[in-house]
Design an enzyme around this catalytic site. Structure first.
Site, PDB file in Angstrom:
ATOM      1  N   ASP A   1       1.968  -4.927   8.885  1.00 19.64           N
ATOM      2  CA  ASP A   1       0.785  -4.090   8.707  1.00 19.64           C
ATOM      3  C   ASP A   1      -0.410  -5.055   8.622  1.00 19.64           C
ATOM      4  OD1 ASP A   1      -1.385  -2.704   7.588  1.00 19.64           O
ATOM      5  OD2 ASP A   1      -0.104  -1.344   6.454  1.00 19.64           O
TER       6      ASP A   1
ATOM      7  N   TYR B   1     -10.919   0.638  10.784  1.00 16.85           N
ATOM      8  CA  TYR B   1     -12.160   0.959  10.062  1.00 16.85           C
ATOM      9  C   TYR B   1     -12.527  -0.093   9.024  1.00 16.85           C
ATOM     10  CZ  TYR B   1      -8.348   3.121   7.386  1.00 16.85           C
ATOM     11  OH  TYR B   1      -7.155   3.346   6.752  1.00 16.85           O
ATOM     12  N   LYS B   2     -11.686  -1.114   8.823  1.00 17.28           N
ATOM     13  CA  LYS B   2     -12.021  -2.147   7.839  1.00 17.28           C
ATOM     14  C   LYS B   2     -12.763  -3.289   8.553  1.00 17.28           C
ATOM     15  CE  LYS B   2      -7.810  -1.110   5.174  1.00 17.28           C
ATOM     16  NZ  LYS B   2      -8.325  -0.374   4.023  1.00 17.28           N
TER      17      LYS B   2
ATOM     18  N   ARG C   1     -12.375  -5.106  -6.876  1.00 15.38           N
ATOM     19  CA  ARG C   1     -11.980  -5.706  -5.605  1.00 15.38           C
ATOM     20  C   ARG C   1     -13.237  -5.925  -4.764  1.00 15.38           C
ATOM     21  NH1 ARG C   1      -8.164  -2.822  -1.151  1.00 15.38           N
ATOM     22  NH2 ARG C   1     -10.005  -1.487  -1.050  1.00 15.38           N
TER      23      ARG C   1
ATOM     24  N   PHE D   1       0.855  -1.188   0.000  1.00 12.69           N
ATOM     25  CA  PHE D   1       0.000   0.000   0.000  1.00 12.69           C
ATOM     26  C   PHE D   1       0.894   1.242   0.000  1.00 12.69           C
ATOM     27  CE2 PHE D   1      -2.808   3.171   1.940  1.00 12.69           C
ATOM     28  CZ  PHE D   1      -3.908   3.044   1.117  1.00 12.69           C
TER      29      PHE D   1
HETATM   30  C1  LIG Z   1      -2.182  -2.000   3.968  1.00  9.86           C
HETATM   31  C2  LIG Z   1      -2.674  -0.644   4.352  1.00  9.86           C
HETATM   32  N1  LIG Z   1      -1.970   0.114   5.203  1.00  9.86           N
HETATM   33  C3  LIG Z   1      -2.394   1.347   5.567  1.00  9.86           C
HETATM   34  C4  LIG Z   1      -3.596   1.848   5.089  1.00  9.86           C
HETATM   35  C5  LIG Z   1      -4.120   3.198   5.443  1.00  9.86           C
HETATM   36  O1  LIG Z   1      -3.425   3.930   6.358  1.00  9.86           O
HETATM   37  P1  LIG Z   1      -4.187   5.076   7.148  1.00  9.86           P
HETATM   38  O2  LIG Z   1      -5.106   4.405   8.133  1.00  9.86           O
HETATM   39  O3  LIG Z   1      -3.107   5.865   7.786  1.00  9.86           O
HETATM   40  O4  LIG Z   1      -4.980   5.874   6.156  1.00  9.86           O
HETATM   41  C6  LIG Z   1      -4.369   1.086   4.227  1.00  9.86           C
HETATM   42  C7  LIG Z   1      -5.650   1.629   3.737  1.00  9.86           C
HETATM   43  O5  LIG Z   1      -6.385   1.084   2.998  1.00  9.86           O
HETATM   44  C8  LIG Z   1      -3.890  -0.179   3.835  1.00  9.86           C
HETATM   45  O6  LIG Z   1      -4.607  -0.917   2.993  1.00  9.86           O
END
Ligand SMILES: Cc1ncc(COP(=O)(O)O)c(C=O)c1O
Length: 418
Positions: free
Chosen positions: A203, A228-229, A377, A134
């Site tokens: 992550d 939030y996911k 997706r 990402f």
């Molecule tokens: C793998 C991954 N890391 C980080 C993030 C987002 O980071 P943040 O919460 O700082 O916007 C996402 C968002 O979709 C993601 O898919």
């Protein structure tokens, strides 16, 4: 369940309805407020609203904030909310209490984790990260490397062994590829990274709440994620950081906000980090959204991650089977790995005009998203999706592809968020 994919049984509306009759998670749907007419396949971007959230936020606003005001830091224990929510998240990612702190965004937490981990490996000059990771993960690896005068090497996680050396300080990877849904073997990768003397930063954005994650058992060093996911914390809900207990003393975090001080209300002029996970606090936490997240996480008190994973695999088997048998004629390819142990909780379908197809699908009540350059997706949240929903969504996708009206120019102006 198990009727799809490897089982090779019929991929049909009847089979989907039959699977629903034996669904051990069927009752979890009541824990969410979702529009009846929508089939929501985007819980991997923004989870649905748990019904507990509304009353919790109303109580926070009306009673705690409205009536008790500043005293709420004590009487409603707002002060310890980040650690309490951190421990709740910890239970979902295999972390014993006292190792997870909730707050700020994933990006901020990743910065914290990367700097702390690199500082623990002085003399080593390289950060390894996923070339397809990402964007925020790649940008922050670059920023931290610049700050600490290191270099970043980008690779595919499958090539890790060839890049591990005694110059590698830290390896930073997402456990699930956000685009393809590929799941990486966190235990084996962490072990290989340790064998090279480096530290691992995971992550968990696309794995926490979607499948069992065992950070303590695999001896992970640091991890970060969003809420939030699959954790359903709501738009902009705070992220979190995991620091393994064995690293807590040595972890020197770069953002030294006053909440992480060992004694914040001494208001001293020099920073001295708290001896516990409290050092991972930064500034005043977003109490409103953290309270919403706290309420949202109660969903997981009633379901097991093993059951979620079982159903997630059965749903994605159904989708993959449908795509391979009914959509291949439209030029649709499954971009997600087929083996269960290499698949997260999403299926990405590669196709021409994926953006337009996605928009037309949304217009017909099925919410997915588009990722550059050619991926539709689809995320699968077993807590609020039935087998019949998923079959119906795929049937509508087949209709969209067959009638082809998505290509008539109606989606020529792209939306900001895809
Ligand atoms: C793998 C991954 N890391 C980080 C993030 C987002 O980071 P943040 O919460 O700082 O916007 C996402 C968002 O979709 C993601 O898919």
């Amino acid at each position: 369940v198990g009727a799809y994919g490897s089982g090779g049984l019929a991929c049909s509306a009847e089979a989907a309805r039959a699977a629903d009759e034996h669904d051990e998670l069927a009752s979890a749907r009541q824990l969410f407020a979702l529009p009846d007419t929508m089939i929501y396949l985007d819980g991997n971007s923004l989870g649905a609203l748990p019904v507990q959230v509304g009353p919790a936020v109303t109580d926070l606003v009306d009673r705690q904030w409205g009536q008790q005001l500043i005293t709420s830091w004590n009487v409603n224990d707002w002060w310890r909310l980040p650690a309490r929510v951190g421990d709740r998240i910890g239970r979902l990612i295999g972390a014993a209490a006292g190792q997870v702190m909730c707050g700020d965004s994933t990006s901020v937490q990743l910065f914290q984790a990367l700097v702390a981990a690199c500082r623990m490996r002085p003399g080593r000059g390289t950060i390894l990260t996923d070339a397809d990771g990402f964007p925020t993960d790649q940008y922050l690896a670059d920023a931290v490397a610049e700050l600490l005068e290191l270099k970043v090497v980008r690779l595919h996680p499958g090539e890790l062994a060839a890049h591990l050396s005694d110059d590698v300080a830290v390896v930073s990877l997402s456990q699930v590829d956000y685009r393809t849904g590929e799941l990486f073997d966190a235990a084996a990768i962490t072990e290989a990274v340790h064998a090279a003397g480096a530290l691992m930063v995971w992550d968990l954005c696309h794995s926490a709440g979607a499948l069992p994650v065992e950070l303590d058992a695999i001896q992970a060093d640091f991890a970060v994620g969003c809420s939030y996911k699959y954790l359903n914390g709501g738009p902009g809900a705070p992220g979190y950081i995991y620091i393994a207990a064995r690293h807590l003393d040595a972890a020197v975090l770069p953002l030294t906000g006053w909440h992480g001080h060992r004694s914040p209300f001494q208001l001293s002029q020099r920073y001295s980090p708290a001896p516990s996970i409290e050092r991972a606090r930064i500034g005043t936490p977003p109490v409103l959204s953290m309270a919403a997240l706290d309420a949202a996480l109660t969903v997981f008190d009633q379901v097991s991650l093993a059951a979620i994973r079982r159903k997630s695999l059965a749903l994605t088997d159904l989708v993959i089977e449908f795509a391979r048998t009914r959509l291949a004629g439209f030029g649709v390819e499954v971009a997600t790995p087929l083996p269960h142990d290499r698949r997260g909780s999403q299926v990405s379908l590669r196709m021409p005009a994926a953006y337009e197809v996605c928009q037309e699908l949304i217009a017909r009540g099925v919410i997915g998203d588009f990722r550059e350059p050619d991926l539709l997706r689809l995320g699968f949240t077993p807590l609020y999706l039935s087998y019949a929903d998923v079959y119906e969504a795929m049937d509508r996708l087949a209709e969209v592809l067959a009638d082809g009206s998505y290509a008539d120019g109606r989606y020529a102006n792209r939306t900001v968020v895809t």
